[in-house]
Design an enzyme around this catalytic site. Sequence first.
Site, PDB file in Angstrom:
ATOM      1  N   ASN A   9       0.933  -1.132   0.395  1.00  0.00           N
ATOM      2  CA  ASN A   9      -0.356  -0.220  -0.109  1.00  0.00           C
ATOM      3  C   ASN A   9       1.014   0.873  -0.071  1.00  0.00           C
ATOM      4  OD1 ASN A   9      -2.272   1.967   0.657  1.00  0.00           O
ATOM      5  ND2 ASN A   9      -2.746   1.555   2.584  1.00  0.00           N
ATOM      6  N   TRP A  10       0.823   2.247  -1.189  1.00  0.00           N
ATOM      7  CA  TRP A  10       2.056   2.870  -1.043  1.00  0.00           C
ATOM      8  C   TRP A  10       1.626   4.369  -0.825  1.00  0.00           C
ATOM      9  CZ3 TRP A  10       3.823   2.196  -7.215  1.00  0.00           C
ATOM     10  CH2 TRP A  10       5.303   1.793  -7.307  1.00  0.00           C
ATOM     11  N   LYS A  11       0.117   4.036  -0.381  1.00  0.00           N
ATOM     12  CA  LYS A  11      -0.456   5.707   0.581  1.00  0.00           C
ATOM     13  C   LYS A  11      -0.337   6.666  -0.771  1.00  0.00           C
ATOM     14  CE  LYS A  11      -0.604   3.348   4.702  1.00  0.00           C
ATOM     15  NZ  LYS A  11      -0.097   3.158   6.312  1.00  0.00           N
ATOM     16  N   HIS A  95     -10.166   1.617   5.520  1.00  0.00           N
ATOM     17  CA  HIS A  95      -8.698   1.640   5.765  1.00  0.00           C
ATOM     18  C   HIS A  95      -8.427   2.478   7.174  1.00  0.00           C
ATOM     19  CE1 HIS A  95      -4.451   2.879   6.677  1.00  0.00           C
ATOM     20  NE2 HIS A  95      -4.060   1.600   5.823  1.00  0.00           N
ATOM     21  N   GLU A  97      -7.128   4.993   7.576  1.00  0.00           N
ATOM     22  CA  GLU A  97      -6.634   6.260   7.108  1.00  0.00           C
ATOM     23  C   GLU A  97      -7.457   7.301   6.282  1.00  0.00           C
ATOM     24  OE1 GLU A  97      -3.098   5.842   5.525  1.00  0.00           O
ATOM     25  OE2 GLU A  97      -1.560   5.512   7.831  1.00  0.00           O
ATOM     26  N   GLU A 180      -5.954  -5.542  10.930  1.00  0.00           N
ATOM     27  CA  GLU A 180      -4.586  -4.224  11.373  1.00  0.00           C
ATOM     28  C   GLU A 180      -5.310  -2.435  12.090  1.00  0.00           C
ATOM     29  OE1 GLU A 180      -2.850  -3.541   6.696  1.00  0.00           O
ATOM     30  OE2 GLU A 180      -4.345  -1.258   7.834  1.00  0.00           O
ATOM     31  N   GLY A 186       2.296   2.290  11.172  1.00  0.00           N
ATOM     32  CA  GLY A 186       2.758   3.405  11.027  1.00  0.00           C
ATOM     33  C   GLY A 186       3.717   4.023  11.759  1.00  0.00           C
ATOM     34  N   SER A 226       3.246  -2.016  10.737  1.00  0.00           N
ATOM     35  CA  SER A 226       4.693  -2.169  10.893  1.00  0.00           C
ATOM     36  C   SER A 226       5.456  -3.556   9.787  1.00  0.00           C
ATOM     37  CB  SER A 226       4.998  -1.796  12.593  1.00  0.00           C
ATOM     38  OG  SER A 226       4.506  -0.927  12.571  1.00  0.00           O
ATOM     39  N   GLY A 247       2.156  -1.487   4.189  1.00  0.00           N
ATOM     40  CA  GLY A 247       2.514   0.018   4.103  1.00  0.00           C
ATOM     41  C   GLY A 247       4.540   0.329   4.152  1.00  0.00           C
ATOM     42  N   GLY A 248       4.389   1.412   4.976  1.00  0.00           N
ATOM     43  CA  GLY A 248       5.860   1.796   5.137  1.00  0.00           C
ATOM     44  C   GLY A 248       6.999   0.526   4.507  1.00  0.00           C
TER      45      GLY A 248
HETATM   46  P1  PGA Z   1       2.727   0.245   7.630  1.00  0.00           P
HETATM   47  O1  PGA Z   1       0.941   0.867   7.136  1.00  0.00           O
HETATM   48  O2  PGA Z   1       2.935  -0.953   7.160  1.00  0.00           O
HETATM   49  O3  PGA Z   1       2.962   1.445   7.627  1.00  0.00           O
HETATM   50  O4  PGA Z   1       2.528  -0.137   9.571  1.00  0.00           O
HETATM   51  C1  PGA Z   1      -0.019  -0.845   6.595  1.00  0.00           C
HETATM   52  C2  PGA Z   1      -0.952   0.156   6.120  1.00  0.00           C
HETATM   53  O5  PGA Z   1      -1.798   1.601   6.809  1.00  0.00           O
HETATM   54  O6  PGA Z   1      -1.406  -0.805   5.857  1.00  0.00           O
END
Ligand code: PGA
Length: 263
Positions: A9-11, A95, A97, A180, A186, A226, A247-248
């Site tokens: 997930n490149w956000k 998600h 976010e 999640e 994050g 994470s 994500g990251g």
């Molecule tokens: P993260 O994000 O790996 O940076 O914690 C995961 C996500 O939001 O899907």
Amino acid sequence: MRKKLVVGNWKMNMTRSQATAAIESLLLLIDPNTDVEVAICPTYLTLETVAHLLRRSHFHYGAQNVFWMPGGAFTGNVSASMLADAGCTFCIVGHSETRGRFGKLEVPESTLSYFSETNETVNLKLKALLYQSIHPILCVGETLAEREAETTDAVIYEQLKGALDGIEGVEFYNGVVAYEPVWAIGTGKTCDSAEASRVCGFIRRALTEIFDADAADSVRILYGGSVKGSNAADLFSQPDIDGGLVGGASLDADEFSRVVRGA
Ligand code: PGA
């Protein structure tokens, strides 16, 4: 037997040139014969770039969000038919976010959420995606306050029930749910693998109750929060974890390929 799935997930990251460099590296670093299914969810603006680079690979791509209406005066939004037209296999929905990153109990109401997505709007999005044969990646998870109040399972059950309302097991067959925990996204704090596996097992039992055992068994349940090269193998070897939503660590081709190798 469910195939492991790792989704990047490149956000809101990556310009077209950065996306090109990242995908070119991934294509070199990840064994094309891997048993793991790999997908990248870039921004809408880089979808076409990513699609073009992945066209002869085994990788999939998808979107990070969708709006449920088929078209019309909905400024700033993209419909499921547009995602299908762009060749998306997957789309992330619900998600934390887009639901409200910091969770209801941890911040003043004025900063409650970025996009105020609710279980009801997640449900509408799921239906729009399924109608277009796009696999939704349904995210669920508890905030830190909810975990501390020992309501994790109840919160997740409510999210699943609300999101899947009116959807048949046969429609969600081969679907994807991502557990999640909001407090792990994050933050560098990973949920302990045994606890992540317990919650993923709870999700499968809830899906059995909502649908039936056959449909629940077909759903891949990912862990997200994470995930990185150093913890991927431990997390993904748990019986109830079928892969990860990353994500990251998906922004760095080396790190992401380590995560895929971990699966
Ligand atoms: P993260 O994000 O790996 O940076 O914690 C995961 C996500 O939001 O899907």
